[in-house]
Write a protein that holds these residues in place. Structure first.
Motif, PDB file in Angstrom:
ATOM      1  N   GLY A 185       0.789  -1.232   0.000  1.00 16.53           N
ATOM      2  CA  GLY A 185       0.000   0.000   0.000  1.00 16.53           C
ATOM      3  C   GLY A 185       0.812   1.268   0.000  1.00 16.53           C
ATOM      4  O   GLY A 185       0.326   2.315   0.435  1.00 16.53           O
ATOM      5  N   GLY A 186       2.040   1.216  -0.521  1.00 20.38           N
ATOM      6  CA  GLY A 186       2.908   2.389  -0.447  1.00 20.38           C
ATOM      7  C   GLY A 186       3.108   3.128  -1.747  1.00 20.38           C
ATOM      8  O   GLY A 186       3.885   4.086  -1.795  1.00 20.38           O
ATOM      9  N   SER A 187       2.427   2.715  -2.811  1.00 21.02           N
ATOM     10  CA  SER A 187       2.671   3.331  -4.121  1.00 21.02           C
ATOM     11  C   SER A 187       1.829   4.588  -4.324  1.00 21.02           C
ATOM     12  O   SER A 187       0.696   4.686  -3.847  1.00 21.02           O
ATOM     13  CB  SER A 187       2.354   2.335  -5.240  1.00 21.02           C
ATOM     14  OG  SER A 187       3.195   1.206  -5.159  1.00 21.02           O
ATOM     15  N   LEU A 188       2.386   5.525  -5.062  1.00 19.89           N
ATOM     16  CA  LEU A 188       1.687   6.746  -5.436  1.00 19.89           C
ATOM     17  C   LEU A 188       0.974   6.533  -6.764  1.00 19.89           C
ATOM     18  O   LEU A 188       1.343   5.659  -7.557  1.00 19.89           O
ATOM     19  CB  LEU A 188       2.674   7.906  -5.559  1.00 19.89           C
ATOM     20  CG  LEU A 188       3.446   8.288  -4.294  1.00 19.89           C
ATOM     21  CD1 LEU A 188       4.472   9.381  -4.610  1.00 19.89           C
ATOM     22  CD2 LEU A 188       2.491   8.740  -3.208  1.00 19.89           C
ATOM     23  N   PRO A 189      -0.074   7.320  -7.050  1.00 23.48           N
ATOM     24  CA  PRO A 189      -0.795   7.160  -8.311  1.00 23.48           C
ATOM     25  C   PRO A 189       0.106   7.209  -9.547  1.00 23.48           C
ATOM     26  O   PRO A 189      -0.105   6.456 -10.502  1.00 23.48           O
ATOM     27  CB  PRO A 189      -1.786   8.330  -8.290  1.00 23.48           C
ATOM     28  CG  PRO A 189      -2.054   8.553  -6.836  1.00 23.48           C
ATOM     29  CD  PRO A 189      -0.735   8.309  -6.158  1.00 23.48           C
ATOM     30  N   SER A 190       1.112   8.076  -9.540  1.00 25.68           N
ATOM     31  CA  SER A 190       2.020   8.164 -10.694  1.00 25.68           C
ATOM     32  C   SER A 190       2.791   6.865 -10.886  1.00 25.68           C
ATOM     33  O   SER A 190       3.061   6.441 -12.022  1.00 25.68           O
ATOM     34  CB  SER A 190       2.994   9.333 -10.507  1.00 25.68           C
ATOM     35  OG  SER A 190       3.733   9.182  -9.296  1.00 25.68           O
ATOM     36  N   ASP A 214      -2.404   1.717   2.850  1.00 23.82           N
ATOM     37  CA  ASP A 214      -1.440   2.183   3.845  1.00 23.82           C
ATOM     38  C   ASP A 214      -1.010   3.627   3.640  1.00 23.82           C
ATOM     39  O   ASP A 214      -0.514   4.264   4.577  1.00 23.82           O
ATOM     40  CB  ASP A 214      -0.223   1.258   3.848  1.00 23.82           C
ATOM     41  CG  ASP A 214      -0.616  -0.169   4.211  1.00 23.82           C
ATOM     42  OD1 ASP A 214      -0.319  -0.596   5.328  1.00 23.82           O
ATOM     43  OD2 ASP A 214      -1.244  -0.843   3.374  1.00 23.82           O
ATOM     44  N   SER A 215      -1.181   4.153   2.441  1.00 30.99           N
ATOM     45  CA  SER A 215      -0.867   5.558   2.176  1.00 30.99           C
ATOM     46  C   SER A 215      -2.143   6.371   1.920  1.00 30.99           C
ATOM     47  O   SER A 215      -2.072   7.479   1.391  1.00 30.99           O
ATOM     48  CB  SER A 215       0.065   5.686   0.966  1.00 30.99           C
ATOM     49  OG  SER A 215       1.276   5.009   1.194  1.00 30.99           O
ATOM     50  N   GLU A 216      -3.313   5.819   2.288  1.00 33.86           N
ATOM     51  CA  GLU A 216      -4.606   6.473   2.076  1.00 33.86           C
ATOM     52  C   GLU A 216      -4.864   6.726   0.585  1.00 33.86           C
ATOM     53  O   GLU A 216      -5.501   7.696   0.185  1.00 33.86           O
ATOM     54  CB  GLU A 216      -4.689   7.793   2.856  1.00 33.86           C
ATOM     55  CG  GLU A 216      -6.076   8.400   2.991  1.00 33.86           C
ATOM     56  CD  GLU A 216      -7.028   7.554   3.806  1.00 33.86           C
ATOM     57  OE1 GLU A 216      -8.202   7.461   3.434  1.00 33.86           O
ATOM     58  OE2 GLU A 216      -6.584   6.986   4.824  1.00 33.86           O
ATOM     59  N   LEU A 217      -4.368   5.803  -0.256  1.00 29.98           N
ATOM     60  CA  LEU A 217      -4.466   6.009  -1.700  1.00 29.98           C
ATOM     61  C   LEU A 217      -5.083   4.821  -2.428  1.00 29.98           C
ATOM     62  O   LEU A 217      -5.053   4.779  -3.660  1.00 29.98           O
ATOM     63  CB  LEU A 217      -3.069   6.288  -2.288  1.00 29.98           C
ATOM     64  CG  LEU A 217      -2.433   7.625  -1.899  1.00 29.98           C
ATOM     65  CD1 LEU A 217      -0.972   7.663  -2.333  1.00 29.98           C
ATOM     66  CD2 LEU A 217      -3.202   8.783  -2.518  1.00 29.98           C
ATOM     67  N   ALA A 218      -5.633   3.868  -1.688  1.00 33.64           N
ATOM     68  CA  ALA A 218      -6.131   2.645  -2.340  1.00 33.64           C
ATOM     69  C   ALA A 218      -7.225   2.932  -3.358  1.00 33.64           C
ATOM     70  O   ALA A 218      -7.237   2.376  -4.462  1.00 33.64           O
ATOM     71  CB  ALA A 218      -6.626   1.656  -1.292  1.00 33.64           C
ATOM     72  N   VAL A 219      -8.173   3.801  -3.009  1.00 27.74           N
ATOM     73  CA  VAL A 219      -9.246   4.133  -3.948  1.00 27.74           C
ATOM     74  C   VAL A 219      -8.682   4.917  -5.129  1.00 27.74           C
ATOM     75  O   VAL A 219      -8.983   4.624  -6.290  1.00 27.74           O
ATOM     76  CB  VAL A 219     -10.365   4.925  -3.241  1.00 27.74           C
ATOM     77  CG1 VAL A 219     -11.360   5.479  -4.263  1.00 27.74           C
ATOM     78  CG2 VAL A 219     -11.090   4.040  -2.236  1.00 27.74           C
ATOM     79  N   ALA A 220      -7.854   5.921  -4.834  1.00 27.87           N
ATOM     80  CA  ALA A 220      -7.260   6.721  -5.908  1.00 27.87           C
ATOM     81  C   ALA A 220      -6.432   5.853  -6.843  1.00 27.87           C
ATOM     82  O   ALA A 220      -6.513   5.978  -8.072  1.00 27.87           O
ATOM     83  CB  ALA A 220      -6.401   7.835  -5.316  1.00 27.87           C
ATOM     84  N   ASN A 221      -5.622   4.953  -6.270  1.00 25.88           N
ATOM     85  CA  ASN A 221      -4.788   4.084  -7.105  1.00 25.88           C
ATOM     86  C   ASN A 221      -5.627   3.138  -7.949  1.00 25.88           C
ATOM     87  O   ASN A 221      -5.270   2.834  -9.092  1.00 25.88           O
ATOM     88  CB  ASN A 221      -3.819   3.298  -6.227  1.00 25.88           C
ATOM     89  CG  ASN A 221      -2.666   4.160  -5.725  1.00 25.88           C
ATOM     90  OD1 ASN A 221      -2.396   5.225  -6.270  1.00 25.88           O
ATOM     91  ND2 ASN A 221      -1.982   3.696  -4.687  1.00 25.88           N
ATOM     92  N   SER A 222      -6.746   2.687  -7.403  1.00 28.45           N
ATOM     93  CA  SER A 222      -7.635   1.811  -8.171  1.00 28.45           C
ATOM     94  C   SER A 222      -8.230   2.564  -9.354  1.00 28.45           C
ATOM     95  O   SER A 222      -8.320   2.036 -10.473  1.00 28.45           O
ATOM     96  CB  SER A 222      -8.748   1.273  -7.275  1.00 28.45           C
ATOM     97  OG  SER A 222      -8.221   0.482  -6.228  1.00 28.45           O
ATOM     98  N   LEU A 223      -8.634   3.815  -9.134  1.00 32.99           N
ATOM     99  CA  LEU A 223      -9.217   4.615 -10.218  1.00 32.99           C
ATOM    100  C   LEU A 223      -8.169   4.935 -11.282  1.00 32.99           C
ATOM    101  O   LEU A 223      -8.469   4.912 -12.487  1.00 32.99           O
ATOM    102  CB  LEU A 223      -9.816   5.895  -9.653  1.00 32.99           C
ATOM    103  CG  LEU A 223     -10.964   5.727  -8.654  1.00 32.99           C
ATOM    104  CD1 LEU A 223     -11.445   7.081  -8.156  1.00 32.99           C
ATOM    105  CD2 LEU A 223     -12.126   4.951  -9.266  1.00 32.99           C
ATOM    106  N   VAL A 224      -6.945   5.223 -10.855  1.00 35.00           N
ATOM    107  CA  VAL A 224      -5.865   5.488 -11.809  1.00 35.00           C
ATOM    108  C   VAL A 224      -5.592   4.251 -12.653  1.00 35.00           C
ATOM    109  O   VAL A 224      -5.402   4.339 -13.872  1.00 35.00           O
ATOM    110  CB  VAL A 224      -4.583   5.932 -11.067  1.00 35.00           C
ATOM    111  CG1 VAL A 224      -3.363   5.865 -11.988  1.00 35.00           C
ATOM    112  CG2 VAL A 224      -4.756   7.343 -10.531  1.00 35.00           C
ATOM    113  N   ALA A 225      -5.594   3.084 -12.011  1.00 28.81           N
ATOM    114  CA  ALA A 225      -5.352   1.835 -12.736  1.00 28.81           C
ATOM    115  C   ALA A 225      -6.433   1.589 -13.778  1.00 28.81           C
ATOM    116  O   ALA A 225      -6.143   1.167 -14.907  1.00 28.81           O
ATOM    117  CB  ALA A 225      -5.260   0.671 -11.758  1.00 28.81           C
TER     118      ALA A 225
END
Length: 558
Positions: A185-190, A214-225
């Protein structure tokens, strides 16, 4: 826009497996079955039920699910690739997996060289063979095989060549889907975008995303993917999961459906989202988080008077979507920040239209602000606000009158204690159907493990003789808050009592510098609220009045 014209995103729910790893959550087999049925009705595509090779509970779950298969979703079993230096057919986990009888499997394998050499303690080539041989063996034994490339994004950052070789091995062996996992859970959207695009350029198998929060980005990262081409999203209801949780499907799904040109659920099913969110919270034995987007109680709650005034004119002023779309409700709260619009909207929900009565509206608002200045808190006590409004409007009946109460607490030598409450209360005559009676006064006592329980029992001892319906009311929660700690033992106390009759739930509030007095006010309001709602229900249904019950009860006693 109809669902038929939208591109389909496969929803892979792992609440029963990854979500069950949440600290403090332990689903029973029955819980898992109930959640699986709810998810099936919601319309998700895959329901990951657990790892049958890891524990007896998951074996039992898959066994029970054979008796009544899902109607829409593909029940999915989870497992790892075969063990190192072992033939796949000899691996006990794989054998157990094949005995589940499910249509789909999710197999995870290492795609980060660090995990291969240090966690598995094997060679990079052997890890590739483990991935390839496991998927090849399962091919033909299941309808769908999803390969979870564990730690793909960390692996891509460390050695992109090897991470891509792992997913290429899975694709060549026959995986139907490859889910790229941000396991830590440590990756950034970029970073998600770059690694996702590299994977899409290497394999033709459709890709999915499995993100942790873990970085409060799971939803954002899913949408970016998804924006980068992923057509499967893995996640959990309410974002449950180990550590900080997984991507919250209750946010991912409406974001994709309402704000993107995608179809996640069958037509008309999105409005069931709030229901499934509450169902999972209940099964997890956790309070529903009020602050959850879309499905939380606060998601469409309005407190400030200016906000409420604007929302009454056009809800789009302060709501990004309509709550009805996801099965939620708009809530207007009452507090010292309220304006007349809050009161108008709140009483409107009670069936009272004060639009043309500014004087009475102002009266309710003044009472609210005066009481909140003394420490009352109506934002979380809707029942007390309803009673306050009825009192200000002169529509609340006088169901009973307290003439006094006394509470004694006894402490015994062995450390045990108990309380006794004595009360004197009158149940006044309001409707005389047969000559009637006049202010029957009851003087009685009861004991309890504490003073509030003793008061509750004594009051019921009086009232249930005249209002039998109160026998259905139970206190479900009792909260105390000290409002001015600097006052020490003279501090003002706020008591909030939650009650239920088995169907409805309501909360009442009392405030005093005496905790028993505060408790008494909240306790009385909890019972008065039930009597008021019973009265209203009977009027609407054409049944007998609550006063008739009182007359019959009194006649029976005399």
């Amino acid at each position: 826009m109809s669902n038929a014209s939208r591109e389909k995103i496969m929803i892979f729910d792992t609440t029963l497996r990854d979500g069950a790893q949440t600290r403090g959550v332990a689903f029973s087999v029955e819980d898992k079955i109930r959640i699986a049925r709810g998810l099936d009705q919601l319309g998700v595509d895959f329901i990951e039920g657990g790892w049958p090779g890891s524990n007896p509970k998951d074996v039992a779950f898959f066994h029970e699910m054979k008796k009544a298969p899902l109607s829409r979703a593909s029940l999915t079993a989870f497992s790892s690739t075969r063990m190192k230096n072992m033939a796949v057919e000899e691996d006990a986990n794989i054998r157990t997996l094949c005995e589940t009888g499910v249509p789909a499997v999710a197999i995870f394998g290492k795609s980060w060289d660090l995990h291969v050499t240090e966690a598995l303690e094997t060679s990079l080539d052997e890890n590739l063979a483990m991935v390839s041989s496991t998927i090849s063996y399962l091919r033909g034994r299941f309808e769908k095989i999803i390969f979870d490339a564990e730690h793909y994004f960390d692996g891509f950052k460390a050695d992109r060549g090897y991470a891509l070789a792992v997913i290429e091995a899975a694709a060549s062996a026959g995986a139907d889907w490859i889910a790229l996992c941000d396991t830590n859970g440590g990756s950034l959207p970029s970073e998600i975008l770059e690694a996702q695009e590299a994977a899409a350029a290497r394999v033709t198998v459709p890709l999915g995303i499995h993100a942790h929060n873990d970085s409060e980005l799971a939803v954002a990262n899913s949408l970016v993917a998804v924006g980068a081409g992923a057509r499967m999203v893995q996640g959990t209801i309410n974002g449950l999961g180990e550590r900080c949780g997984n991507a919250n499907l209750c946010s991912v799904i409406p974001n994709l459906e309402l704000k993107g040109n995608f179809r996640c659920l069958p037509e008309g099913q999105l409005e069931k989202l709030t229901h499934i969110s509450h169902l999972v919270s209940e099964a997890a034995n956790r309070s529903q988080p009020d602050w959850l987007p879309y499905v939380g109680r606060n998601a469409f709650a309005h407190k400030g008077g200016i906000h409420v005034s604007a929302v009454r004119k056009n809800s789009r002023c302060y709501e990004h979507v309509s709550p009805e779309l996801v099965g939620n409700d708009r809530i207007v709260t009452i507090s010292e920040l309220s304006g007349k619009s809050n009161v108008l909207e709140k009483v409107k929900k009670l069936g009272i239209d004060l639009s043309d009565d500014p004087k009475r509206t102002a009266g309710i608002l003044k009472a609210v602000k005066e009481l909140e200045a003394r420490g009352y808190h109506f934002e979380g006590a809707d029942a007390s606000f309803e009673l306050l409004s009825a009192r200000e409007l002169g529509t609340l009946k006088d169901y009973f009158t307290l003439q006094g109460f006394r509470v004694l607490t006894w402490a015994e030598g062995d450390g045990k204690s108990w309380s006794e409450a004595t009360i004197k209360a009158a149940v006044p005559e309001e409707v005389s159907l047969s000559g009637g009676y006049s202010d029957p006064v009851e003087h009685t006592s009861a004991d309890g493990s504490g003073p509030v329980e003793a008061l509750d029992r004594a009051l019921r001892k009086v009232l249930e003789k005249f209002y039998p319906v109160l026998g259905t009311v139970k206190l479900s929660d009792y909260k105390v808050r000290i409002l001015n700690e600097e006052a020490g033992t003279n501090a003002t106390t706020r008591v909030m009592i939650s009650s239920t009759d088995g169907v409805d739930h309501w909360t009442t509030v009392g405030v005093s510098d005496n905790i028993l007095d505060a408790s008494w006010h909240a306790l009385c309001d909890s019972l008065i609220y039930k009597l008021k709602k019973e009265d209203e229900s009977r009027r609407h249904s054409g049944g007998g009045s609550i006063e008739e019950d009182k007359e019959v009860a009194y006649a029976a006693q005399n």
